[in-house]
Write an enzyme that holds these catalytic residues in place. Structure first.
Site, PDB file in Angstrom:
ATOM      1  NE  ARG A  90      -0.417   0.026   4.964  1.00  0.00           N
ATOM      2  CZ  ARG A  90      -0.585   0.964   5.883  1.00  0.00           C
ATOM      3  NH1 ARG A  90      -1.469   1.928   5.699  1.00  0.00           N
ATOM      4  NH2 ARG A  90       0.122   0.955   6.991  1.00  0.00           N
ATOM      5  N   GLY A 225       2.588  12.053  23.966  1.00  0.00           N
ATOM      6  CA  GLY A 225       2.765  13.140  23.005  1.00  0.00           C
ATOM      7  C   GLY A 225       3.789  14.155  23.466  1.00  0.00           C
ATOM      8  CG  ASP A 255       6.966   4.116  14.088  1.00  0.00           C
ATOM      9  OD1 ASP A 255       6.369   3.360  14.862  1.00  0.00           O
ATOM     10  OD2 ASP A 255       6.505   4.465  12.988  1.00  0.00           O
ATOM     11  N   GLY A 290       7.178  16.481   7.237  1.00  0.00           N
ATOM     12  CA  GLY A 290       6.795  15.276   6.509  1.00  0.00           C
ATOM     13  C   GLY A 290       6.946  14.016   7.335  1.00  0.00           C
TER      14      GLY A 290
END
Length: 311
Positions: A90, A225, A255, A290
């Site tokens: 994907r 967070g 990650d 990004g």
């Protein structure tokens, strides 16, 4: 450096781009896209490489997109065990609206795997020798049972390897029920694991210790967070907050955090140091636009600041 492997059942090509403004019904001109190999365990292996370590990535890959995915990973010199699949790998799309600096993340459905394909992934893990850390991260695609991480937990036990899981939903519950070394839930995932609708930050330590007391895991690292992470074991409990930074993107932060924790553990560092370094790596990832992961120089600098704040 200890032997580390990651396994990702739903890898993807992450395409990130930007537009001047996100306007409906208009043909929008995109910036040159950046293509990177992604998916939980893939990103962790890539981040470990960036930090100066090495991890072997095990993953399914198929079709033309799969071939390009393999090429992208090869360019980064990531050791890989590739399970060929019938279906295409994907792609995900990340678009930044430069007018507002808002980021839009379009996650495509996971590519279905057959029973034979996901069993080959497990067999690849079984075939690896001298493994100290097995990291399973990411969502599960159609065809893969929710018990897959529990099956991996059994394999890890047979190898005397430390099994680290970063997932959600039923897959997380099954993994915890089987028993793992470390879980890395966020607050929502921890509340689900505890059978509650939601939990308050003040309840985290108690709930995490209840899960640990059942023998489900040795270590829980709750990601919070921008507030960092809480490390909980039967003996230790501590919150590690990162310095305030200008965040450009949160993609890959979780990650990068797992990568930093395991990278330090593999070097013989203690849990506190390892989680502090993980928080530094996760925060370092947010400095980049990004889908870019952490950079070592940023992680090392932030780690020094975190250590100073907790000394």
């Amino acid at each position: 450096m200890s032997s580390i492997i990651t396994i990702t059942f739903s890898p993807c090509i992450d395409k990130s781009t930007a537009v001047a403004a996100l306007v409906p019904e208009k043909k929008l001109v995109c910036a040159t896209p950046k293509l990177e190999p992604g998916g939980g365990g893939i990103n962790i292996a890539r981040a470990i490489k960036k930090l100066g370590g090495a991890a072997t990535a095990i993953f399914p890959s198929g079709g033309y997109t799969g071939k390009y995915f393999n090429h992208l990973l090869e360019k980064e010199n990531i050791p890989a065990v590739i399970i060929e699949t019938a279906n295409e790998t994907r792609e995900n799309i990340i678009v930044v609206d430069e007018a507002t600096n808002n980021q839009y993340r379009f996650g495509m459905p996971g590519t279905g795997l057959t029973a034979a394909e996901w069993k080959k992934c497990l067999h690849a893990v079984e075939e690896m020798s001298d493994v100290e850390f097995i990291i399973a991260s990411g969502s599960l695609p159609p065809g893969v049972p929710d018990t897959i991480y529990a099956l991996l937990a059994k394999i890890a036990k047979s190898k005397n390897a430390k099994f680290i899981v970063d997932t959600s939903g039923e897959a997380l519950k099954h993994a915890a029920a089987e028993g793992v070394y470390m879980l890395k839930p966020n607050l929502g995932e921890l509340s689900s694991l505890a059978g509650k609708k939601e939990i308050q930050p003040g309840e985290v330590k108690t709930i995490a210790r209840e899960i640990i007391a059942k023998g489900n895991c040795e270590v829980i690292v709750v990601s919070m967070g921008a507030d960092g992470a809480m490390l909980v074991t039967a003996e230790i409990a501590g919150i590690f907050k990162p310095p305030a930074v200008e965040r450009k993107s949160t993609v890959g932060a979780g990650d990068s955090m797992v990568a930093g924790i395991v990278f330090y553990l593999a070097q013989g560092k203690d849990l506190t140091q390892s989680v502090q370094y993980g928080v530094a790596c996760g925060t370092a990832a947010t400095l980049n636009a990004g889908t870019e992961l952490c950079k070592k120089e940023d992680a090392d600098r932030l780690y020094s600041l975190i250590q100073s704040a907790h000394s």
